[in-house]
Motif scaffolding. Structure first.
Motif: not given
Length: 292
Positions: A245-270
């Motif tokens: 959603r953040s690279f300026g192409f939001a109007d031209d692309v569709a984003v579809i949630p991936l399932m089976e498995p539904e996954a998330s990962h933590s990103v942060g400052v180190v």
């Protein structure tokens, strides 16, 4: 002594006399002479030499730990005195994984508004490169995954939970799907980050959990390259939602949630764990804690 220790740290990181000299802004004979002088002062061999660099001796490995500590402390002292004299100023080096580059302005923009005399340089790097650069004092702050590879002696501040989505052109047949399984996504012509990127290793792992392997039609270490190929309608990609959603192409692309498995990962400052840390690094860590 501090300059010689910095030369030694750079040599250990580059593992090549010529590249280390170039990085330090000196000639190769100057760097080699400084390392020899350091060995003479300490009374031990630090570097195995033949016709070329052949790694550090056991004593060199131990001196490297001390060198990082001493050089880091010297930098901290200088920055602390500068901050006491004239307020927070100086230069901050930030390295981030490609999928997290869009997060950086959430930290740098309010920080620079509060501290206008601070400047930044930002580079894209793999998660392993970021940890190595922090250890070798080549960067000040990293933005990377917090849970998939051992961070070691680092301070970590979570920023987001990455959730993975299939990214396709608006004109693609999959664009209107409410969700898609990883196994199904594996059958599409994919363009993905290169295998040295942790993002790609995560994708490979989730594909394995779904019982499939993937052979991308295109690989790149650039998010822009992936987006421009997706926009042709001939490729699909898999990206974290924040990046998609953040690279300026939001109007031209569709984003579809991936399932089976539904996954998330933590990103942060180190940042390298030090007591005390430099005023700039400490202030940026505090700024990261306030990101919403």
């Amino acid at each position: 002594m501090i300059d010689k220790l910095q030369f030694f740290i750079t040599l250990a990181g580059e593992q090549h006399f010529g590249r280390a000299a170039e990085e330090c802004g000196v000639t190769q004979p100057t760097l080699s002479a400084a390392i020899r002088q350091l060995e003479n002062e300490l009374g031990v061999m630090l570097v195995n030499r033949g016709s070329r660099y052949q790694g550090l001796t056991p004593e060199g490995q131990r001196v490297l730990e001390w060198a990082r500590r001493i050089v880091g402390d010297a930098r901290t002292m200088k920055e602390e005195m500068r901050a006491a004299r004239s307020g927070l100023s100086g230069h901050v080096r930030i390295a981030a994984i490609p999928t997290a580059l869009s997060l950086i302005p959430k930290i740098t923009a309010p920080f620079q508004e509060k501290h206008p005399d601070v400047t930044f340089s930002i580079q894209s790097a793999t998660s392993l490169q970021i940890l190595g650069q922090l250890e070798n004092l080549e960067t000040d702050i990293g933005i990377t995954y917090l849970e998939n590879e051992p961070l070691g002696r680092m301070v970590a501040v979570p920023l987001i939970e990455e959730r993975y989505h299939l990214v396709v052109a608006r004109t693609a047949a999959e664009a209107k799907l409410p969700s898609i399984a990883w196994r199904e996504a594996s059958t599409l012509p994919l363009c993905l980050l290169t295998s040295d990127m942790q993002n790609r290793r995560i994708i490979n792992r989730h594909m394995g959990e779904a019982g499939v392997t993937i052979a991308p039609r295109l690989e790149s270490n650039s998010m822009i390259v992936l987006f421009t190929h997706v926009l042709t309608g001939k490729w699909a990609s898999i990206m974290p939602l924040e990046a998609a959603r953040s690279f300026g192409f939001a109007d031209d692309v569709a984003v579809i949630p991936l399932m089976e498995p539904e996954a998330s990962h933590s990103v942060g400052v180190v940042a390298l764990e030090r007591d005390p840390n430099t005023p700039l690094v400490s202030a940026l860590i505090n700024a990261a804690r306030n990101v919403r």
